[in-house]
Design a protein around this motif. Structure first.
Motif, short mmCIF file in Angstrom:
data_model
loop_
_atom_site.label_atom_id
_atom_site.label_comp_id
_atom_site.label_asym_id
_atom_site.label_seq_id
_atom_site.Cartn_x
_atom_site.Cartn_y
_atom_site.Cartn_z
N GLN A 151 6.69 24.12 -48.66
CA GLN A 151 7.41 24.53 -49.95
C GLN A 151 7.38 25.76 -50.24
O GLN A 151 7.27 26.90 -49.72
N HIS A 152 8.76 25.43 -51.46
CA HIS A 152 9.03 26.37 -51.27
C HIS A 152 8.92 26.97 -53.54
O HIS A 152 8.92 26.21 -54.39
N ALA A 153 8.05 28.15 -53.24
CA ALA A 153 7.81 28.22 -55.28
C ALA A 153 8.27 29.47 -55.37
O ALA A 153 8.33 31.08 -54.38
N ASP A 154 8.00 29.77 -56.13
CA ASP A 154 8.55 31.42 -56.66
C ASP A 154 7.21 32.46 -56.80
O ASP A 154 6.94 34.13 -56.57
N SER A 155 5.48 31.96 -57.02
CA SER A 155 4.79 32.40 -56.46
C SER A 155 3.45 31.60 -55.86
O SER A 155 4.24 30.11 -56.13
N TYR A 156 2.94 32.66 -54.34
CA TYR A 156 1.82 31.64 -53.80
C TYR A 156 0.94 31.86 -55.05
O TYR A 156 0.54 33.41 -54.87
N VAL A 157 -0.58 31.11 -54.35
CA VAL A 157 -2.10 31.70 -54.35
C VAL A 157 -2.53 32.37 -53.20
O VAL A 157 -1.93 31.94 -52.37
N THR B 71 -11.51 37.02 -59.84
CA THR B 71 -11.02 37.57 -60.95
C THR B 71 -9.79 38.85 -59.79
O THR B 71 -9.10 39.20 -60.39
N MET B 72 -10.77 39.45 -58.86
CA MET B 72 -10.37 40.29 -58.19
C MET B 72 -9.05 40.17 -57.38
O MET B 72 -8.05 40.95 -57.47
N GLY B 73 -8.77 38.69 -57.16
CA GLY B 73 -7.80 38.44 -56.69
C GLY B 73 -6.35 38.17 -57.34
O GLY B 73 -5.19 37.78 -56.86
N GLY B 74 -6.75 37.82 -58.07
CA GLY B 74 -5.46 37.52 -59.37
C GLY B 74 -5.71 35.78 -59.86
O GLY B 74 -5.01 35.65 -58.93
N LEU B 75 -5.28 35.88 -60.99
CA LEU B 75 -5.14 34.45 -61.90
C LEU B 75 -4.08 33.99 -62.02
O LEU B 75 -3.16 34.55 -62.81
N LYS B 76 -3.31 33.30 -61.56
CA LYS B 76 -2.35 32.84 -62.13
C LYS B 76 -2.11 31.71 -62.21
O LYS B 76 -3.01 30.49 -61.53
N LYS B 77 -1.02 31.23 -64.17
CA LYS B 77 -0.71 30.02 -63.69
C LYS B 77 -0.67 28.85 -63.26
O LYS B 77 -0.72 27.81 -62.67
N ASP B 78 1.09 29.24 -62.35
CA ASP B 78 1.98 28.15 -62.04
C ASP B 78 1.94 28.63 -61.04
O ASP B 78 3.72 29.18 -60.04
N ALA B 79 1.41 29.32 -60.01
CA ALA B 79 0.87 29.51 -58.64
C ALA B 79 0.72 28.45 -57.81
O ALA B 79 0.10 27.35 -57.98
N ALA B 80 2.45 28.01 -56.50
CA ALA B 80 1.83 27.16 -55.65
C ALA B 80 0.82 27.49 -53.91
O ALA B 80 0.26 28.42 -53.98
#
Length: 114
Positions: A60-66, A45-54
Motif C-alpha cells: 500500500q503506497h501512501a504519503d504517511s503511515y500510522v 497521543t504521544m504516538g501522534g494523531l494523524k488524519k490522513d494516514a494509512a
C-alpha cells in the motif's frame, strides 16, 4: 486534536488522583481504572494523531503511515490493567466478606487511635 486529548488526559489523571486518595476501597479501584485509561490515552497521543494516514500494510503506497507500536503497547496495557482490576475487585470483595467494611481506615485498624 492533541490539545483536546491533553486536556482529557489531564482531567482523567486529576479524577483518578482524587478518587485514589479517598477512604473507600471501591473509589480507589475506580481511580486506578481511570488512571490506566489516562495512561492509554497518553501513549496514543504521544504516538501522534494523524488524519490522513494509512495503515502500515505491505503493497500500500501512501504519503504517511500510522505508527503501529503505540497501538500494540496500548493493547498490551489494556489486557494487563484488566487482569489487575479483576484481581483488585476480587480482593476487595473478599475483604468486605471477612471484615464487613470497605473503609480503608477500618481495614488498617487505625479507627480507635485518634
Amino acid at each position: 486534536m492533541e490539545i483536546l486529548m491533553s486536556v482529557t488526559i489531564g482531567v482523567l489523571f486529576m479524577c483518578a488522583t482524587y478518587m485514589m486518595l479517598s477512604k473507600s476501597l471501591i473509589r480507589i479501584i475506580i481511580g486506578t481504572g481511570l488512571l490506566s485509561h489516562g495512561a492509554h490515552l497518553l501513549i496514543l497521543t504521544m504516538g501522534g494523531l494523524k488524519k490522513d494516514a494509512a495503515a502500515p500494510l505491505l503493497g500500500q503506497h501512501a504519503d504517511s503511515y500510522v505508527d503501529p507500536l503505540p497501538q500494540a503497547l496500548i493493547l498490551t496495557a489494556i489486557v494487563i490493567s484488566f487482569g489487575v482490576t479483576s484481581f483488585i475487585l476480587v480482593l476487595a470483595y473478599r475483604a468486605y466478606q471477612e471484615l464487613g467494611t470497605d473503609n480503608m481506615e477500618q481495614l488498617r485498624g487505625n479507627e480507635g487511635n485518634d
